[in-house]
Design a protein around this motif. Structure first.
Motif, short mmCIF file in Angstrom:
data_model
loop_
_atom_site.label_atom_id
_atom_site.label_comp_id
_atom_site.label_asym_id
_atom_site.label_seq_id
_atom_site.Cartn_x
_atom_site.Cartn_y
_atom_site.Cartn_z
N GLN A 1 -54.62 -43.30 31.83
CA GLN A 1 -54.05 -41.95 31.81
C GLN A 1 -54.56 -41.14 30.62
OE1 GLN A 1 -49.81 -42.33 32.18
NE2 GLN A 1 -49.93 -42.97 34.31
N LEU A 2 -54.76 -39.86 30.88
CA LEU A 2 -55.26 -38.92 29.87
C LEU A 2 -54.26 -37.79 29.69
CD1 LEU A 2 -58.88 -38.58 31.32
CD2 LEU A 2 -58.22 -40.01 29.36
N LYS A 3 -54.38 -37.10 28.57
CA LYS A 3 -53.57 -35.90 28.37
C LYS A 3 -54.29 -34.72 29.03
CE LYS A 3 -51.60 -37.45 23.98
NZ LYS A 3 -51.47 -37.17 22.53
N PRO A 4 -53.62 -33.98 29.88
CA PRO A 4 -54.27 -32.87 30.58
C PRO A 4 -54.99 -31.90 29.65
CG PRO A 4 -52.13 -33.27 31.55
CD PRO A 4 -52.22 -34.14 30.33
N GLU A 5 -54.41 -31.65 28.48
CA GLU A 5 -55.03 -30.69 27.56
C GLU A 5 -56.32 -31.22 26.94
OE1 GLU A 5 -51.61 -32.76 25.30
OE2 GLU A 5 -52.03 -31.99 27.32
N GLN A 6 -56.60 -32.52 27.08
CA GLN A 6 -57.84 -33.10 26.57
C GLN A 6 -59.04 -32.74 27.44
OE1 GLN A 6 -56.34 -37.30 26.54
NE2 GLN A 6 -57.37 -37.36 24.55
N VAL A 7 -58.81 -32.51 28.73
CA VAL A 7 -59.90 -32.37 29.69
C VAL A 7 -60.51 -30.98 29.61
CG1 VAL A 7 -60.53 -32.50 32.12
CG2 VAL A 7 -58.76 -34.03 31.20
N VAL A 8 -61.84 -30.93 29.41
CA VAL A 8 -62.54 -29.65 29.34
C VAL A 8 -63.49 -29.45 30.52
CG1 VAL A 8 -62.38 -29.53 26.83
CG2 VAL A 8 -64.37 -30.60 27.87
#
Length: 335
Positions: free
Chosen positions: A177-184
């Motif tokens: 799982q990733l933090k949505p705000e990390q994805v560019v």
């Protein structure tokens, strides 16, 4: 004579009352005397846990720097919260009235040293802090339990799932799982998403189009919220289907890290194909390879289908424009 009858009746009532009270105390938690802890240890002191079942299967969990790992699975992270909760439940168990305390009962309830359903060994380094035997069912989600060296048999609230020796039942399923705000940036087949002022959007979004925000947010949750179902080891096998992937995509993070995802369909299950050559959805088994993980993963089919179904058309729509009417007012029309 009448006085003797009265005395006899009173004695009978007292005896009956004592029997009822004793039975009630033995069968209610509130009436049980405080007998002290079942095990004399603190959950925080445990650094190693070994769980064995009656068939000889064994699970090893080890704590390193406050994180629980599975050493026999290449030290893959376990669900530390679940492990700690289980240990605290064991360490916090208090003694009540014993269900039994005889050598015969130890075998009958399957909590003997050589006859048990599960055996739990708790260690601090090389030091054994406690050994617990879990036996047959004592009711709904309850098991008979006995500490090593103690004849008293107590009960413990635990379902079968809590005592599984299969590593897949203890892994950290949210490891990807990733933090949505990390994805560019996201590169999917036929669709490229880039972070703009309002979040991720198609890289080729025109001035006449706008993002459908709730649908975009759902897509972001699907991409960043992957949960794994099981471990497959670190060796890529031909039957995993990764050489002929059904899906490949990548995610770029704000620290310039790019994570590549490759999904294959296991061949042994895809052989049960329908007339069109596609495996029935209920029989599909997918394998996921992630560039920043050594392990290969089983992943539920529904997650793969959700990502495969992401399209540009489902994320954008034409902007609405206002046009004047003959009476001078304005109404919206969709281009």
């Amino acid at each position: 004579m009448k006085q003797l009858i009265i005395i006899g009746t009173l004695l009978l009532l007292v005896q009956t009352g004592l029997m009822v009270a004793t039975h009630t105390l033995r069968n209610t938690d509130t009436g049980r005397p405080a007998g002290g802890p079942f095990l004399h240890l603190k959950a925080a002191d445990v650094t190693e846990m070994v769980l064995e079942d009656r068939d000889g299967r064994r699970l090893l969990l080890k704590k390193e720097h406050e994180t629980w790992l599975l050493p026999e699975k290449d030290s893959f992270p376990a669900d530390s919260g679940r492990v700690q909760e289980f240990l605290e439940q064991i360490a916090g168990l208090q003694r009540g009235w014993p269900e039994a305390a005889t050598a015969e009962a130890v075998n009958r309830f399957k909590v003997a040293t050589d006859q048990f359903e599960w055996k739990l060994t708790l260690r601090q380094g090389e030091k054994v802090l406690g050994i617990v035997y879990f036996g047959s069912s004592a009711g709904l989600r309850k098991r008979y339990i006995r500490a090593d060296g103690d004849n008293e048999i107590q009960t413990f609230t635990a379902g079968r799932y809590e005592l599984e020796t299969a590593a897949d039942n203890w892994i950290d399923t949210g490891i990807l799982q990733l933090k949505p705000e990390q994805v560019v940036r996201v590169d999917l087949p036929g669709l490229h998403l880039e972070r703009g002022p309002d979040g991720l959007q198609p890289a080729d979004l025109s001035k006449e189009e706008e993002i459908i925000r709730d649908r975009r947010d759902q897509v972001v949750r699907q991409l960043t919220g992957l949960r794994v179902a099981g471990l497959l080891g670190t060796v890529e096998k031909p039957e995993y289907g990764l050489g002929r992937p059904v899906l490949s995509y990548s995610v770029e993070l704000d620290d310039k890290t790019t994570i590549n995802y490759v999904v294959g369909r296991e061949e042994d299950l895809s052989q049960s194909a329908d007339e069109d050559g596609a495996a029935p959805a209920d029989d599909e088994s997918f394998v996921l390879k992630v560039s920043n993980q050594a392990q290969l993963f089983h992943i539920d089919a529904w997650q793969i289908h959700e990502i495969k179904n992401i399209t540009r058309a489902s994320l954008v729509r034409a902007k609405e424009h206002k046009q004047p009417t003959t009476d001078g007012s304005a109404h919206q029309v969709e281009q």
